[in-house]
Scaffold this active site. Sequence first.
Site, mmCIF file in Angstrom:
data_model
loop_
_atom_site.group_PDB
_atom_site.id
_atom_site.type_symbol
_atom_site.label_atom_id
_atom_site.label_comp_id
_atom_site.label_asym_id
_atom_site.label_seq_id
_atom_site.Cartn_x
_atom_site.Cartn_y
_atom_site.Cartn_z
ATOM 1 N N GLU A 155 -1.781 -13.452 -2.145
ATOM 2 C CA GLU A 155 -2.520 -12.437 -2.007
ATOM 3 C C GLU A 155 -1.883 -11.175 -2.878
ATOM 4 O OE1 GLU A 155 -5.023 -12.073 -0.483
ATOM 5 O OE2 GLU A 155 -4.865 -13.984 0.785
ATOM 6 N N CYS A 194 -2.818 -2.611 -2.494
ATOM 7 C CA CYS A 194 -3.394 -3.665 -3.456
ATOM 8 C C CYS A 194 -4.797 -3.246 -3.497
ATOM 9 C CB CYS A 194 -3.060 -5.220 -3.000
ATOM 10 S SG CYS A 194 -3.645 -5.325 -1.236
#
Length: 481
Positions: free
Chosen positions: A222, A256
């Site tokens: 991720e 993110c």
Amino acid sequence: MTTSAEPTRDDMQRILERQKAAQLAEGPPSVELRLARLDRCIDLLIDHAEAIADTINEDFGSRSKAVTGLTDIAASIGPLKHAKTHLRKWMAPEKRKTTPAILGLFGAKAQLQFQPKGVVGVISPWNFPVNLTFGPLAGILAAGNRAMIKPSEFTPKTSELMKAMFAKAFSEDEIAVFTGGPDVGRAFSGLAFDHLIYTGGTAVARHVMRAAADNLVPLTLELGGKSPVILSEGADMGLAAARIMAGKTLNAGQICLAPDYVLAPEGQVGAFVEEARSAVARMFPTLKDNPDYTAIIAQNHYERITGYIEDARAKGAEVVELNPAGEDFSQQPYRKIPPTLILNPTDDMMVMQEEIFGPVLPVRTYRGTQAAIDYVNSRERPLALYWFGTDEAEKDAVLTKTTSGGATVNDVIFHVAQEELPFGGVGPSGMGSYHGHDGFKEFSHRKSVYSQLKKDIGPLQRMRPPYGPAIAGYLKGAVKR
């Protein structure tokens, strides 16, 4: 395992061997045990909510307790409760049709069975240190696995708190936590887990992937990247700016999924700037001593982000600081950076080359939807894409012609909160996905099981030697257009 020094590779290897041995000896955990493990995680988060908020605030220097409550505590409890609600259904074998279908008519069966992979390694980051540890555990524990966790050294107090929390509720045979710096992380990523999930930057991910390759450990990565926002001609500029700046200032942009640059139609940049200025002023009348506005995690990250701003200014971009109270940030007890817009950036600027991970937002112009699509497609595939507007055909064109890990329409970040949507990247922004049912499947081995007919009927017999006219007839029917 030693307690006065960082754990060694041998320390971690011993725990891994113990967890694997326990998994083999005890077999797949019952639904009751899985539910109990999920409950233990929920109880830990509830019982330590205040300590978590205080400790994360200490690690950041300044971080709102409300932000921690929302993004690290509530956002962790939600997935765990969701897994509890759906666990029995997820664990049930999944029926599939037989090939050829006639076998099913005679009683043959095809199904997928979901088995625990075994021991899952979790390397979690500093930006949401609790959520990105407990969130994956919803799928990991629901799937019946054990876990070994390496939290970030950038939030050392929170990492130590989580280590103590897990020790209260789980044996090391179930969940073990290893704190320490990069050396511990390197050794951890080289262990022969049954699966490894890493959340963090792309540069480190390359090292993690190389280390995992030595043991052929399956990975979930991720990562991040430069997630674009496309403002269409018909976008409600006030609403769009408010939502974009809320996403960009949450955790001071240290997300993110934070919008990383904006593509605005020619002639509308000025309107976006003024609406963004108003939105920031409503959310943060002051910034410097405002506990709602988060500090940058560490001095090197602060210098990196301010370096992007100075590089853009030196190369000719217009820099707009959104500082409602006009405060002086040259002297401050924290590492706060006001929300900053970089107007008309060029691709040679660092702010357009690197993931920003801070409250800085470049704004470029485009002429025509296809030009915006082409610009997005000229860059590495991002973790997310955001589109604002009302034209359905334009929306469909953007979503169809671009590739990103996920997307949110008329807002930013919100797709990550949908438990029944898989969350993950694509290419440089990641591989694999989790959340909800997809997380259960990501951390399960999906075993294909075929159960043959009990009676040896004619068609089965004809598949065996000696071959004759019957097999020739079958092949004649099968090998044709």
